[in-house]
Design an enzyme around this catalytic site. Structure first.
Site: not given
Ligand code: NAD
Ligand code: TYD
Length: 340
Positions: A125-127, A153, A157
């Site tokens: 992630t960019d985070e 978090y 990562k």
């Molecule tokens: P999500 O929370 O929707 O899904 C995570 C999945 O992992 C779930 O199906 C969960 O059951 C499974 N999981 C959790 N712990 C586990 C374990 N111990 N063993 C096996 N499975 C397990 O997450 P997402 O948003 O789909 O993110 C997927 C990946 O992408 C993550 O690594 C996250 O850090 C990364 N990512 C997400 C975003 C975003 O905007 N959502 C952006 C950049 C990177």
């Molecule tokens: P989120 O979707 O949790 O993603 P991330 O924290 O990984 O960027 O949050 C996106 C942005 O929205 C973040 O700045 C926090 C804000 N946010 C709210 O303002 N209200 C909410 O209820 C949630 C879940 C997030």
């Protein structure tokens, strides 16, 4: 080739499975997912009966079980999506983030070393870069921006990324890493900003905005992220990090207002609530490297992607209505009850 997709019952992993099976009909996909609160096996119903798809319910931290799956399936490629992914939950309980995001990643890489692999891809992630100031729009994260995390978090990562790079350098494991900005699209769990806002607005419930709503995120349609991962795994170099982002920065408040407009709901639903602790101000990715090396560019414009996403939530009420009952209600009360 056989691809092991961990975390494939979650948001991005499931979208990746759909993309891969459509694009590479000859692939075998083995999805390994623990089915935490964020994993939903019903998400995979359109692929579950395909002969070249297998679902295994397992924890990536369970070394013995993971080795047994490798022994049986001999995957060519492992793409690790499995993670605890919600910043707010990491603030409440960091422990599970260390276990899954760090120990789980290391366990998978140990299995890759033992059984041999063409590529281990870590979905990051960019985070990991921390945040950028709001008043310096000319600043972007590049692959050489130092890691400077803010939340449990992002720290977990970043640690996993460092272990992946260490396994490349020390043991020669062919790893690659993608660091992507915020995704949105179908099957996004409704604890994250965009799906939470859609689901609450549809029920005429308050729309919580942290702080002043001025924090900026760089939003990318999930399918564009899947395309980037597919390219990196097949054509990207081992040992490399690729930033993925769409130059689509938006303030949280503008996202929430836009969703109100799309759904014909009044902005009076918006509630400014207590800010997130350590809240990152701005994320912005420079995707020059993946563009120059692999020809990747985002294809879905935000204006179209958000319309598609809102329509998906309207047409797939069953999927999220099941989620927002039960455990989710307790979570919501715990996280937002004290915030209002
Ligand atoms: P999500 O929370 O929707 O899904 C995570 C999945 O992992 C779930 O199906 C969960 O059951 C499974 N999981 C959790 N712990 C586990 C374990 N111990 N063993 C096996 N499975 C397990 O997450 P997402 O948003 O789909 O993110 C997927 C990946 O992408 C993550 O690594 C996250 O850090 C990364 N990512 C997400 C975003 C975003 O905007 N959502 C952006 C950049 C990177
Ligand atoms: P989120 O979707 O949790 O993603 P991330 O924290 O990984 O960027 O949050 C996106 C942005 O929205 C973040 O700045 C926090 C804000 N946010 C709210 O303002 N209200 C909410 O209820 C949630 C879940 C997030």
């Amino acid at each position: 080739m056989t691809i092991m997709v961990t975390g494939g019952a979650g948001f991005i992993g499931s979208n990746f499975i759909f993309y891969d099976l459509k694009k590479h009909a000859g692939d075998r996909v083995v999805c390994v997912d623990k089915l935490t609160y964020a994993g939903n096996v019903s998400t995979l119903k359109s692929v579950k009966d395909k002969p070249n798809f297998r679902f295994v319910r397992e924890d990536i931290c369970n070394r013995e079980a993971i080795y047994a799956i490798f022994e049986e399936e001999k995957p060519d490629v492992v793409i690790n999506f499995a993670a605890e992914s919600h910043v707010d939950r990491s603030i409440e309980n960091p422990d599970i983030f260390l276990k899954t995001n760090i120990m789980g990643t290391v366990t998978l890489m140990d299995a890759c070393l033992k059984y041999g692999i063409k590529r281990f891809h870590q979905v990051s992630t960019d985070e990991v870069y921390g945040d950028l100031p709001l008043d310096k729009p000319e600043m972007f994260f590049t692959e050489s921006t130092p890691l400077q995390t803010s939340s449990p978090y992002s720290s977990s990562k970043a640690s996993a990324d460092l272990f992946a790079l260490a396994y490349y350098r020390t043991y020669g494991l062919p790893v690659s890493i993608s660091r992507c900005s915020n995704n949105y699209g179908p099957y996004h769990f409704p604890e994250k900003l965009i799906p939470l806002t859609i689901v609450n607005a549809l029920a005429d419930k308050p729309l919580p905005v942290y702080g002043k709503g001025e924090n900026v995120r760089d939003w990318l349609y999930v399918e564009d992220h899947c395309k980037a991962i597919d390219l990196i795994v097949r054509k990207g170099k081992a040992g490399e990090v690729y930033n993925v982002g769409g130059h689509n920065e938006m303030r949280n408040i503008d996202i929430v207002r836009l969703i109100c407009k799309e759904l014909g709901k009044p902005e009076s639903l918006i509630r400014y609530v207590t800010d997130r602790k350590g809240h990152d101000l701005r994320y912005a990715i420079d995707p020059t490297k993946i563009h120059n090396e692999l020809g990747w560019l985002p294809e879905t414009k935000f204006a179209d992607g958000i319309k598609k996403t809102v329509s998906w939530y309207l047409e797939n009420r069953d999927w999220w209505e099941t989620i927002v009952s039960g455990e989710y209600r307790k979570y919501y009360e715990k996280m937002y009850g004290k915030r209002q």
